[in-house]
Design an enzyme around this catalytic site. Structure first.
Site, short mmCIF file in Angstrom:
data_model
loop_
_atom_site.label_atom_id
_atom_site.label_comp_id
_atom_site.label_asym_id
_atom_site.label_seq_id
_atom_site.Cartn_x
_atom_site.Cartn_y
_atom_site.Cartn_z
N GLY A 136 0.83 -1.20 0.00
CA GLY A 136 0.00 0.00 0.00
C GLY A 136 0.86 1.24 0.00
O GLY A 136 2.07 1.18 0.18
N PRO A 137 0.21 2.39 -0.21
CA PRO A 137 0.95 3.65 -0.26
C PRO A 137 1.61 3.94 1.10
O PRO A 137 1.26 3.32 2.10
CB PRO A 137 -0.13 4.68 -0.56
CG PRO A 137 -1.37 3.94 -0.86
CD PRO A 137 -1.23 2.55 -0.36
N PRO A 138 2.53 4.88 1.12
CA PRO A 138 3.21 5.19 2.38
C PRO A 138 2.24 5.76 3.42
O PRO A 138 1.27 6.42 3.06
CB PRO A 138 4.22 6.28 1.98
CG PRO A 138 4.28 6.26 0.51
CD PRO A 138 3.00 5.69 0.01
N GLY A 139 2.51 5.45 4.65
CA GLY A 139 1.76 6.06 5.74
C GLY A 139 0.40 5.47 6.01
O GLY A 139 -0.40 6.05 6.74
N VAL A 140 0.11 4.29 5.45
CA VAL A 140 -1.20 3.71 5.69
C VAL A 140 -1.17 2.69 6.83
O VAL A 140 -2.15 2.03 7.11
CB VAL A 140 -1.81 3.06 4.43
CG1 VAL A 140 -2.14 4.12 3.40
CG2 VAL A 140 -0.88 2.01 3.86
N GLY A 141 -0.01 2.55 7.44
CA GLY A 141 0.04 1.73 8.64
C GLY A 141 0.65 0.36 8.48
O GLY A 141 0.48 -0.50 9.34
N LYS A 142 1.41 0.15 7.43
CA LYS A 142 2.00 -1.17 7.21
C LYS A 142 3.01 -1.51 8.32
O LYS A 142 2.93 -2.57 8.95
CB LYS A 142 2.71 -1.22 5.85
CG LYS A 142 1.78 -0.92 4.68
CD LYS A 142 2.47 -1.00 3.35
CE LYS A 142 3.54 0.04 3.13
NZ LYS A 142 3.04 1.43 3.11
N THR A 143 3.90 -0.58 8.55
CA THR A 143 4.92 -0.82 9.57
C THR A 143 4.29 -0.97 10.95
O THR A 143 4.63 -1.88 11.71
CB THR A 143 5.92 0.35 9.61
OG1 THR A 143 6.32 0.63 8.27
CG2 THR A 143 7.12 0.02 10.45
N SER A 151 -4.15 4.63 -18.68
CA SER A 151 -5.51 4.89 -18.20
C SER A 151 -5.91 6.31 -18.52
O SER A 151 -6.89 6.81 -18.01
CB SER A 151 -5.59 4.64 -16.69
OG SER A 151 -4.84 5.61 -16.01
N LYS A 199 -8.39 5.66 -6.97
CA LYS A 199 -8.73 6.79 -7.83
C LYS A 199 -9.99 7.49 -7.33
O LYS A 199 -10.08 8.72 -7.33
CB LYS A 199 -8.93 6.30 -9.26
CG LYS A 199 -7.63 5.94 -9.94
CD LYS A 199 -7.86 5.39 -11.34
CE LYS A 199 -6.53 5.16 -12.05
NZ LYS A 199 -6.70 4.56 -13.36
P1 ADP Z 1 3.68 2.67 6.38
O1 ADP Z 1 4.54 1.65 6.98
O2 ADP Z 1 2.53 2.11 5.63
O3 ADP Z 1 4.38 3.68 5.55
P2 ADP Z 1 3.33 3.53 9.08
O4 ADP Z 1 3.00 2.24 9.69
O5 ADP Z 1 4.67 4.07 9.26
O6 ADP Z 1 3.00 3.50 7.55
O7 ADP Z 1 2.26 4.59 9.58
C1 ADP Z 1 2.50 5.97 9.73
C2 ADP Z 1 1.78 6.48 10.97
O8 ADP Z 1 0.41 6.45 10.80
C3 ADP Z 1 2.07 5.63 12.19
O9 ADP Z 1 2.23 6.47 13.27
C4 ADP Z 1 0.81 4.78 12.32
O10 ADP Z 1 0.59 4.42 13.64
C5 ADP Z 1 -0.24 5.71 11.82
N1 ADP Z 1 -1.35 4.96 11.24
C6 ADP Z 1 -1.47 4.55 9.98
N2 ADP Z 1 -2.64 3.90 9.80
C7 ADP Z 1 -3.27 3.90 10.97
C8 ADP Z 1 -4.54 3.38 11.42
N3 ADP Z 1 -5.38 2.75 10.61
N4 ADP Z 1 -4.88 3.57 12.69
C9 ADP Z 1 -4.04 4.22 13.51
N5 ADP Z 1 -2.85 4.73 13.16
C10 ADP Z 1 -2.47 4.59 11.90
#
Ligand code: ADP
Length: 770
Positions: A354-361, A677, A720
């Site tokens: 998924g895109p950055p910042g969606v909570g993967k890590t 697209s 999109k």
């Molecule tokens: P990724 O690894 O996808 O780039 P991160 O896991 O680093 O993203 O997430 C970035 C920040 O956003 C973290 O502080 C994370 O806890 C928070 N975050 C992302 N998605 C959620 C969610 N669904 N609920 C709560 N916090 C989230």
């Protein structure tokens, strides 16, 4: 003057030197009185002259009383005039004479002399003495004589005892009161003098020698001492280091024994330790060995954490830390339930895409927490060298272990949750293919004997729970992708972002900054304003950062202004965050000619993409600018061909194409990852430009076209749609075939967005042009 001739000889007083018969005598003559005598002796006395010995060499004007009674008769043999008008003269000394009287003292000394013969004594004694003298002199020639070689030569000639004595006496180096050799008439006495002088000289020589030796000894001694001290330092160092090393070696040995390594590796470690204990600390090798051993003992070999095999707990933990993501959480729980049931790691590896910042890590870290495992993360982004994964051979200078073993060392347990971040960002180069090394890491069949070049021995990764992340599935090499269980996370809608912020981010920031949640408040509108105008992203990283800024500034405000509470509203938002950064949906409210909003799916999530078309006088060319991938260029060609072939439908004069150049520009063309697209968008923009008809600015569209205008399906519809909603579009037109994907789009988006599936681009054009 005549009288003098008869009576006596001219005389010259010499000072500081004693002429001895049977020798040459050289002096410089300068005194007037002496020069006169010299002149006279040459003229009148057949070069014969008396040399008088001055008692006190310092006197210049001398009288008879200042002169010794014994002198010598000499014959002038050489006279040289010196530049200073003095004369350098050489005499042959003939015999000792007794000065009887001074006939005159002016203009030069004239003296009467009588002979002063040498007394020869007992011949046996004399012979014995001569032998002794010659013997002594020969033995100590260099020590006691000036011009020793000359003297020895003369002695060899077999001259008389008298002569020998005179020659030696004249050449002795150090003579106490040399006049005695003149005044003494007894030959035996003179020889005794010589022996005494020699003995004294020898003694002095001995003393000098002794002193020299002493001095030398002293010098040697101090040098020796210095040398010894230096040596001692080195030895002390060695001993000190040795002691330190011994301690180190003992410590290391203990660590090795405690590490519970497999027998083979333990043996090897002990072997290397042995080598280490024998290498000098000064040697580079020593450090290399030490680093290696330190690394080996720091690697976990046996230490495992106890798993919490409670799925409810895992579920709770995931819910606690993450808002929504229900599908994702379900997939994770399913995955883990297999693990719990079989009590071993699943055959596939979880890959969060998924895109950055969606909570993967953070999801991966929550999984670790819920299972009670250690969590480590290594980013694979940018790795193109296999040795980054597998390590360098230890023979390389600066060799390092690979990221996998390094991560294991950080974990300290053999069963951590190991996050391999950005596995899609690995590339390969001539240094090998990191992806194939990754395969070995991730393959449960192989990873129990993973080999790291640095460690050199097999390392067991089979207990590790690997989780990978990627932004873009398409760039993961196929063999790797086959190993993975893909779980996709998509962009968040504004509503989701709002809730994540409300439920998680704000609280976390307040906690980080140590401020009570009662003292900070943010209104709903303000939070939405932040999401819309201060961030533009798929995930919530930026949002998290902005909230961090807000909280930080609030803390400052509380401390400085002594306020109880900070409330953030739309009105004071700019005060905290400065001017609005993004105008997303305020951007273009006005319908324009030749500008159409397309929808793109990039690795950063969905995005809107304005395509602009214009034309100007030319020769029928097609100009493309902006960040167009090759795929987009082909779309542009197809779009133009379609418009040309339907020129009469659109009421476009065909001459327009041949007399003009058409220019297509994609301003912020983030390169899409879902393939072509933009066909419909370009076609619409070209038609708009050429017909001069405006395009509905609240309409977005996506889809590729065939030459006949059929709209082909696209990927990433959900992303999109979210992006379209985020950008404030009211309607989107999508390929008919994607209609089935509409159910994936979050309700919040669907309910605010009119979604029109289409089969042919004509439908799009008819709807878009106002
Ligand atoms: P990724 O690894 O996808 O780039 P991160 O896991 O680093 O993203 O997430 C970035 C920040 O956003 C973290 O502080 C994370 O806890 C928070 N975050 C992302 N998605 C959620 C969610 N669904 N609920 C709560 N916090 C989230």
């Amino acid at each position: 003057m005549e009288d003098f001739e008869m009576n006596g000889l001219p005389a010259i007083a010499v000072r500081g030197v004693i002429p001895i018969p049977n020798n040459e005598f050289r002096i410089e003559i300068g005194r007037e009185i002496s020069l006169k005598a010299l002149e006279l002796c040459e003229k009148k006395y057949d070069n014969e002259v008396i040399l008088l010995i001055q008692k006190n060499p310092i006197l210049t004007d001398v009288e008879s009383k200042d002169l010794e009674t014994i002198g010598v008769k000499a014959k002038l043999t050489l006279k040289l005039k010196l530049p200073n008008n003095n004369f350098k003269v050489k005499f042959r000394i003939l015999e000792r004479v007794k000065i009887e009287s001074f006939v005159s003292t002016k203009p030069c000394f004239m003296v009467e002399t009588s002979s002063y013969p040498t007394f020869i004594g007992d011949s046996t004694e004399e012979t014995a003495l001569v032998r002794t003298v010659i013997n002594e002199v020969s033995k100590n020639a260099q020590l006691v004589l000036n011009n020793a070689d000359d003297v020895l030569r003369i002695i060899q000639l077999g001259v008389t005892a008298d002569e020998v004595t005179d020659v030696i006496a004249d050449h002795l180096k150090n003579v106490e009161f040399k006049y005695k050799y003149l005044s003494e008439q007894s030959l035996i006495k003179r020889m005794e003098f010589i022996l005494e002088d020699i003995a004294r000289e020898k003694q002095i020589g001995d003393i000098e020698n002794k002193i020299n030796q002493e001095v030398k000894k002293n010098i040697d001694e101090s040098q020796k001492e210095y040398y010894l001290r230096e040596k001692m330092k080195v030895i002390q160092n060695e001993l000190g280091d040795k002691a330190r090393q011994d301690q180190e070696v003992d410590d290391l040995k203990e660590k090795i024994m405690n590490a519970k390594m497999p027998k083979k590796i333990e043996e090897k470690a002990l072997q290397e330790l042995q080598r280490y204990s024998q290498t000098s600390v000064q040697m580079a090798e020593s450090n290399i060995l030490k680093a290696y051993l330190d690394f080996l003992v720091a690697l976990p070999w046996n230490n495992a954490s106890e798993d919490v095999n409670d799925l409810t707990k895992v579920s709770e933990s995931l819910n606690e830390n993450h808002y929504s993501l229900d599908k994702v959480k379900d997939r994770i729980l399913e995955y883990l339930s297999v693990k719990i049931m079989t009590n071993r790691n699943p055959q596939t590896i979880l890959c969060l895409v998924g895109p950055p910042g969606v909570g993967k890590t953070s999801l991966a870290s929550s999984i670790a927490k819920a299972l009670g495992r250690k969590f480590v993360k290594q980013s694979l982004g940018g790795i193109s060298d296999e040795s980054e994964i597998r390590g360098h051979r230890r023979t390389y200078i600066g060799a390092l272990p690979g990221r996998i073993t390094k991560g294991m060392k950080d974990a300290g347990t053999i069963n951590p949750v190991f996050l391999l971040d950005e596995i899609d960002k690995m590339s390969s180069n001539y240094r090998g293919d990191p992806a194939s090394a990754m395969l070995e890491v991730l393959d449960p069949e192989q990873n129990s004997h993973f080999s790291d070049n640095y460690v050199e021995e097999e390392y067991d990764l089979s207990q590790v729970l690997f989780i990978t992340t990627a932004n873009d599935l398409s760039t993961i090499p196929a063999p790797l992708r086959d190993r993975m269980e893909i779980v996709e996370l998509s962009s968040y809608t504004e509503f989701e972002k709002y809730n994540i912020a409300r439920k998680h981010l704000i609280d976390r920031q307040l906690e980080i900054h140590g401020i009570d949640s009662k003292r900070f408040e943010i209104s709903e509108e303000a939070l939405y304003a932040i999401i819309q105008h201060y961030t533009r992203e798929a995930g919530v990283r930026e949002l998290n950062r902005v909230i961090g800024t807000l909280v930080r500034k609030s803390v400052k405000k509380i401390l400085i202004e002594k306020t109880d509470k900070v409330s953030i509203t739309v009105d004071n938002l700019q005060e905290f965050l400065g001017r609005i950064k993004y105008f997303n949906n305020l951007n273009r409210n006005e319908d324009q000619v030749g500008i159409v909003t397309g929808l793109a799916y990039t690795q950063f999530g969905g995005d809107t993409l304005d395509i602009e078309v214009t034309y100007y006088k030319g020769k029928g060319g097609l100009v493309l600018t902006g960040k167009l991938g090759d795929v987009m260029k082909e779309s542009a060609q197809a779009a133009l061909s379609f418009v040309k072939s339907h020129a009469d439908t659109f009421k476009i004069d065909p001459l327009l194409f041949s007399e003009n150049d058409i220019h297509i520009h994609v301003p912020e063309g983030a390169v899409p990852k879902d393939g072509p697209s933009a066909g419909v968008t370009m076609t619409t923009a070209i038609v708009s430009a050429l017909t001069g008809r405006k395009v509905d600015s609240h309409l977005g569209m996506t889809g590729e076209i065939t030459l006949r205008g059929t709209v082909l399906p696209i990927g990433g519809l959900k992303e999109k749609a979210i992006a379209a909603h985020r950008s404030g579009l009211k309607t989107i037109m999508i390929p008919q075939e994607n209609a089935k994907d509409v159910e994936d789009i979050p309700l919040e988006v669907v309910s605010n967005l009119e979604i029109i599936p289409v089969k042919n681009v004509m439908e799009v054009i008819n709807r878009a042009l106002v």
